[in-house]
Scaffold this motif. Structure first.
Motif, PDB file in Angstrom:
ATOM      1  N   ALA A  33       0.832  -1.203   0.000  1.00  0.00           N
ATOM      2  CA  ALA A  33       0.000   0.000   0.000  1.00  0.00           C
ATOM      3  C   ALA A  33       0.870   1.258   0.000  1.00  0.00           C
ATOM      4  O   ALA A  33       0.569   2.241  -0.682  1.00  0.00           O
ATOM      5  CB  ALA A  33      -0.931  -0.001   1.216  1.00  0.00           C
ATOM      6  N   LEU A  34       1.985   1.210   0.756  1.00  0.00           N
ATOM      7  CA  LEU A  34       2.895   2.356   0.790  1.00  0.00           C
ATOM      8  C   LEU A  34       3.553   2.571  -0.566  1.00  0.00           C
ATOM      9  O   LEU A  34       3.701   3.708  -1.019  1.00  0.00           O
ATOM     10  CB  LEU A  34       3.962   2.147   1.866  1.00  0.00           C
ATOM     11  CG  LEU A  34       5.019   3.260   1.993  1.00  0.00           C
ATOM     12  CD1 LEU A  34       4.355   4.581   2.360  1.00  0.00           C
ATOM     13  CD2 LEU A  34       6.066   2.879   3.038  1.00  0.00           C
ATOM     14  N   TYR A 139       9.190   5.267   5.253  1.00  0.00           N
ATOM     15  CA  TYR A 139      10.383   4.426   5.348  1.00  0.00           C
ATOM     16  C   TYR A 139      10.751   4.131   6.797  1.00  0.00           C
ATOM     17  O   TYR A 139      11.211   3.032   7.124  1.00  0.00           O
ATOM     18  CB  TYR A 139      11.566   5.089   4.650  1.00  0.00           C
ATOM     19  CG  TYR A 139      11.491   5.104   3.143  1.00  0.00           C
ATOM     20  CD1 TYR A 139      10.508   4.395   2.457  1.00  0.00           C
ATOM     21  CD2 TYR A 139      12.409   5.828   2.395  1.00  0.00           C
ATOM     22  CE1 TYR A 139      10.443   4.417   1.075  1.00  0.00           C
ATOM     23  CE2 TYR A 139      12.360   5.847   1.007  1.00  0.00           C
ATOM     24  CZ  TYR A 139      11.372   5.149   0.357  1.00  0.00           C
ATOM     25  OH  TYR A 139      11.328   5.169  -1.015  1.00  0.00           O
ATOM     26  N   ALA A 140      10.570   5.135   7.679  1.00  0.00           N
ATOM     27  CA  ALA A 140      10.849   4.907   9.096  1.00  0.00           C
ATOM     28  C   ALA A 140       9.945   3.803   9.646  1.00  0.00           C
ATOM     29  O   ALA A 140      10.388   2.939  10.419  1.00  0.00           O
ATOM     30  CB  ALA A 140      10.645   6.204   9.881  1.00  0.00           C
ATOM     31  N   ALA A 141       8.677   3.810   9.234  1.00  0.00           N
ATOM     32  CA  ALA A 141       7.751   2.765   9.676  1.00  0.00           C
ATOM     33  C   ALA A 141       8.179   1.393   9.177  1.00  0.00           C
ATOM     34  O   ALA A 141       8.098   0.394   9.903  1.00  0.00           O
ATOM     35  CB  ALA A 141       6.335   3.093   9.201  1.00  0.00           C
ATOM     36  N   ILE A 142       8.646   1.318   7.922  1.00  0.00           N
ATOM     37  CA  ILE A 142       9.124   0.043   7.373  1.00  0.00           C
ATOM     38  C   ILE A 142      10.314  -0.470   8.175  1.00  0.00           C
ATOM     39  O   ILE A 142      10.369  -1.652   8.559  1.00  0.00           O
ATOM     40  CB  ILE A 142       9.518   0.204   5.890  1.00  0.00           C
ATOM     41  CG1 ILE A 142       8.290   0.481   5.022  1.00  0.00           C
ATOM     42  CG2 ILE A 142      10.262  -1.043   5.391  1.00  0.00           C
ATOM     43  CD1 ILE A 142       7.329  -0.671   4.902  1.00  0.00           C
ATOM     44  N   VAL A 154      12.433  -5.669   1.878  1.00  0.00           N
ATOM     45  CA  VAL A 154      11.180  -4.951   1.614  1.00  0.00           C
ATOM     46  C   VAL A 154      11.467  -3.653   0.867  1.00  0.00           C
ATOM     47  O   VAL A 154      10.770  -3.311  -0.100  1.00  0.00           O
ATOM     48  CB  VAL A 154      10.426  -4.669   2.931  1.00  0.00           C
ATOM     49  CG1 VAL A 154       9.283  -3.683   2.698  1.00  0.00           C
ATOM     50  CG2 VAL A 154       9.880  -5.964   3.513  1.00  0.00           C
ATOM     51  N   MET A 155      12.510  -2.925   1.297  1.00  0.00           N
ATOM     52  CA  MET A 155      12.863  -1.671   0.618  1.00  0.00           C
ATOM     53  C   MET A 155      13.256  -1.921  -0.834  1.00  0.00           C
ATOM     54  O   MET A 155      12.885  -1.158  -1.734  1.00  0.00           O
ATOM     55  CB  MET A 155      14.009  -0.991   1.365  1.00  0.00           C
ATOM     56  CG  MET A 155      13.629  -0.445   2.725  1.00  0.00           C
ATOM     57  SD  MET A 155      12.671   1.081   2.647  1.00  0.00           S
ATOM     58  CE  MET A 155      13.930   2.243   2.151  1.00  0.00           C
ATOM     59  N   ALA A 156      14.016  -2.997  -1.076  1.00  0.00           N
ATOM     60  CA  ALA A 156      14.420  -3.318  -2.444  1.00  0.00           C
ATOM     61  C   ALA A 156      13.208  -3.724  -3.283  1.00  0.00           C
ATOM     62  O   ALA A 156      13.098  -3.356  -4.459  1.00  0.00           O
ATOM     63  CB  ALA A 156      15.467  -4.435  -2.438  1.00  0.00           C
ATOM     64  N   PHE A 203      -4.206  -1.466   6.208  1.00  0.00           N
ATOM     65  CA  PHE A 203      -3.149  -2.439   6.492  1.00  0.00           C
ATOM     66  C   PHE A 203      -1.978  -1.899   7.301  1.00  0.00           C
ATOM     67  O   PHE A 203      -1.189  -2.691   7.817  1.00  0.00           O
ATOM     68  CB  PHE A 203      -2.605  -3.023   5.177  1.00  0.00           C
ATOM     69  CG  PHE A 203      -3.596  -3.877   4.443  1.00  0.00           C
ATOM     70  CD1 PHE A 203      -3.946  -5.133   4.922  1.00  0.00           C
ATOM     71  CD2 PHE A 203      -4.195  -3.427   3.279  1.00  0.00           C
ATOM     72  CE1 PHE A 203      -4.859  -5.922   4.256  1.00  0.00           C
ATOM     73  CE2 PHE A 203      -5.112  -4.206   2.598  1.00  0.00           C
ATOM     74  CZ  PHE A 203      -5.451  -5.464   3.093  1.00  0.00           C
ATOM     75  N   MET A 204      -1.819  -0.590   7.414  1.00  0.00           N
ATOM     76  CA  MET A 204      -0.671  -0.078   8.162  1.00  0.00           C
ATOM     77  C   MET A 204      -0.872  -0.273   9.654  1.00  0.00           C
ATOM     78  O   MET A 204      -1.917   0.095  10.196  1.00  0.00           O
ATOM     79  CB  MET A 204      -0.456   1.406   7.864  1.00  0.00           C
ATOM     80  CG  MET A 204       0.768   1.976   8.564  1.00  0.00           C
ATOM     81  SD  MET A 204       1.053   3.708   8.119  1.00  0.00           S
ATOM     82  CE  MET A 204       2.517   4.042   9.109  1.00  0.00           C
ATOM     83  N   PRO A 205       0.116  -0.855  10.359  1.00  0.00           N
ATOM     84  CA  PRO A 205      -0.001  -0.989  11.816  1.00  0.00           C
ATOM     85  C   PRO A 205      -0.159   0.381  12.458  1.00  0.00           C
ATOM     86  O   PRO A 205       0.505   1.347  12.073  1.00  0.00           O
ATOM     87  CB  PRO A 205       1.333  -1.633  12.225  1.00  0.00           C
ATOM     88  CG  PRO A 205       1.825  -2.302  10.981  1.00  0.00           C
ATOM     89  CD  PRO A 205       1.360  -1.445   9.846  1.00  0.00           C
ATOM     90  N   ALA A 206      -1.031   0.471  13.438  1.00  0.00           N
ATOM     91  CA  ALA A 206      -1.341   1.767  14.054  1.00  0.00           C
ATOM     92  C   ALA A 206      -0.414   2.097  15.210  1.00  0.00           C
ATOM     93  O   ALA A 206      -0.460   3.201  15.746  1.00  0.00           O
ATOM     94  CB  ALA A 206      -2.786   1.774  14.547  1.00  0.00           C
ATOM     95  N   HIS A 207       0.467   1.157  15.573  1.00  0.00           N
ATOM     96  CA  HIS A 207       1.256   1.363  16.787  1.00  0.00           C
ATOM     97  C   HIS A 207       2.549   2.126  16.558  1.00  0.00           C
ATOM     98  O   HIS A 207       3.282   2.376  17.499  1.00  0.00           O
ATOM     99  CB  HIS A 207       1.625   0.012  17.397  1.00  0.00           C
ATOM    100  CG  HIS A 207       2.762  -0.671  16.674  1.00  0.00           C
ATOM    101  ND1 HIS A 207       2.622  -1.155  15.403  1.00  0.00           N
ATOM    102  CD2 HIS A 207       4.050  -0.898  17.047  1.00  0.00           C
ATOM    103  CE1 HIS A 207       3.778  -1.692  15.015  1.00  0.00           C
ATOM    104  NE2 HIS A 207       4.649  -1.540  15.984  1.00  0.00           N
ATOM    105  N   GLN A 208       2.850   2.526  15.289  1.00  0.00           N
ATOM    106  CA  GLN A 208       4.161   3.086  14.987  1.00  0.00           C
ATOM    107  C   GLN A 208       4.412   4.387  15.751  1.00  0.00           C
ATOM    108  O   GLN A 208       3.943   5.444  15.392  1.00  0.00           O
ATOM    109  CB  GLN A 208       4.281   3.350  13.483  1.00  0.00           C
ATOM    110  CG  GLN A 208       4.136   2.107  12.640  1.00  0.00           C
ATOM    111  CD  GLN A 208       5.301   1.164  12.810  1.00  0.00           C
ATOM    112  OE1 GLN A 208       6.313   1.509  13.397  1.00  0.00           O
ATOM    113  NE2 GLN A 208       5.178  -0.041  12.302  1.00  0.00           N
TER     114      GLN A 208
END
Length: 423
Positions: A33-34, A139-142, A154-156, A203-208
């Protein structure tokens, strides 16, 4: 017996409460999604840049304004990183990311109302904030969500998907120029960005959240700690050195290939394919070999390949009859070397400081985007006097500089990791 879909979703919900997730088809939905938003932001440059010659003509200004669309886009990306990173530390990554996606979408629609180049560049500046939303928040969240090597993979993977933007952008941009209006490009970009908002919301975790909430006065102390960290500066200043030649190519190739060498819009679009396939190939190789070597080894492999690519650029300028083949071979080698290097370099830069990752990611973003803006504008001016020599020599110098202090910082860091048993 394989896990049921319900089992996967239960696993996903449990993992959102932990610091690191493992890779599976459910946890990958957040990065996918990101990357849909990342694609919309990148194609916001790659689709529009080929159309800039037509846009400058419509606004009645010189074609030399064309690279400014990209440099103002990048300047916008640098302008609010100092705020969005720390803000996401305190409010949570998800809230800031969703607000940023919505803002980018609105700005893509507002640019349809511009009537001169000044208004157009102002909206390009505001659209560029989407770059910071990705780099300082997404990117910080990833990096926080996934373990070290999984995060690099994942970044690649995200990079390969987002590279559809520079691959499709020139071809679609040529189509816009020849058959419809550039305005429709921004409508399509806004639609893709709008769709990504729904995926991230689901889908993004909310705890970041990287740290306990504190007054914003602490933000300046955090930035001071980051910018006085020698290791952080060594890794972060290496990022624009490695990525700048490709950025210059994206900014200047419409002028080089179409305005100067008189290629057609379609030929220009096709000329981008080997360059960005090289970057895709580099990312694929990185994913395949990342677990076989100590972390950082692929950087030491990639930079000599990039340096060889810059030599091809210079050779093409010297032997003008072979200019186009040398440009494409050189840029393909440069992009391949960047592909096997950049994701690891970014990981090292982000993890080089103990300060909260939103602030560190914002610092990386500011240095990266400001470097892009300054160098692109500088080379734009130099290009009016020295033409392709300016592009070739600056690319050569940037890669050559990496072999000084940044390389030493990398080798020292790899030695420390080896002593700590991290590789």
């Amino acid at each position: 017996m394989g896990r049921t879909p319900v089992g996967y979703f239960c696993e996903y919900n449990m993992m959102t409460n932990n610091q690191n997730m493992t890779l599976n088809r459910i946890t990958l939905m957040f990065p996918l999604a990101l990357v849909l938003f990342e694609f919309s932001v990148y194609i916001g440059n790659d689709l529009i840049q080929p159309a800039m010659l037509a846009i400058t003509e419509q606004f009645g200004v010189s074609a030399t304004w064309a690279p400014s669309s990209m440099s103002f886009y990048l300047l916008g990306g640098a302008s609010v990183a100092w705020l969005l990173g720390p803000l996401s530390d305190r409010l949570g990554r998800k809230k800031v990311l969703l607000a940023g996606v919505a803002f980018f979408t609105i700005c893509c629609l507002l640019i349809l109302l511009t009537h001169n180049i000044e208004q157009f560049l102002a909206l390009r500046f505001l659209q560029g904030i989407g770059l910071t939303v990705i780099s300082a928040v997404g990117y910080a969240a990833i990096q926080e969500t996934f373990a070290e090597r999984d995060a690099i993979k994942v970044m690649a993977l995200m990079a390969n998907i987002s590279l559809l933007a520079p691959l499709l952008g020139p071809v679609l941009g040529a189509f816009l120029i020849d058959y419809v209006s550039w305005h429709w490009g921004f409508v399509a970009i806004a639609l893709v960005s709008f769709l990504s908002w729904f995926g991230l919301n689901k889908f993004m975790p909310a705890h970041q959240e990287s740290r306990a909430k504190q007054p914003f006065s602490y933000m300046f102390d955090d930035f001071k700690k980051v910018f006085t960290d020698r290791q952080f500066l060594g890794f972060t200043l290496a990022l624009p050195l490695v990525s700048m030649p490709l950025m210059l190519w994206i900014a200047l190739s419409p002028i080089i290939l179409v305005d100067e060498l008189k290629l057609s819009s379609v030929q220009y679009g096709l000329a981008q394919f080997p360059v960005f396939f090289g970057l895709i190939a580099g990312n694929i190789v990185l994913i395949k070999i990342i677990d076989r070597f100590e972390l950082g080894k692929t950087i030491l492999m990639g930079l000599p390949i990039m340096f060889l690519g810059t030599l091809f650029l210079i050779a093409g300028v010297i032997w003008n009859a072979y200019l186009v083949p040398c440009l494409l071979i050189g840029m393909t080698l440069i992009s391949f070397g960047e592909g096997i290097s950049f994701s690891v370099m970014y990981r090292f830069a982000l993890m080089s400081s103990e300060v909260s990752k939103g602030t560190v990611a914002a610092s990386v973003s500011m240095l990266l985007m400001m470097s892009f803006f300054v160098i692109i504008e500088l080379v734009r001016v130099l290009y009016t006097h020295f033409h392709i020599w300016a592009f070739a020599l600056v690319s050569f110098a940037l890669i050559a500089i990496w072999f000084s202090t940044p390389r030493q910082v990398l080798l020292q860091h790899m030695q420390v990791r080896q002593q700590q048993g991290l590789n």
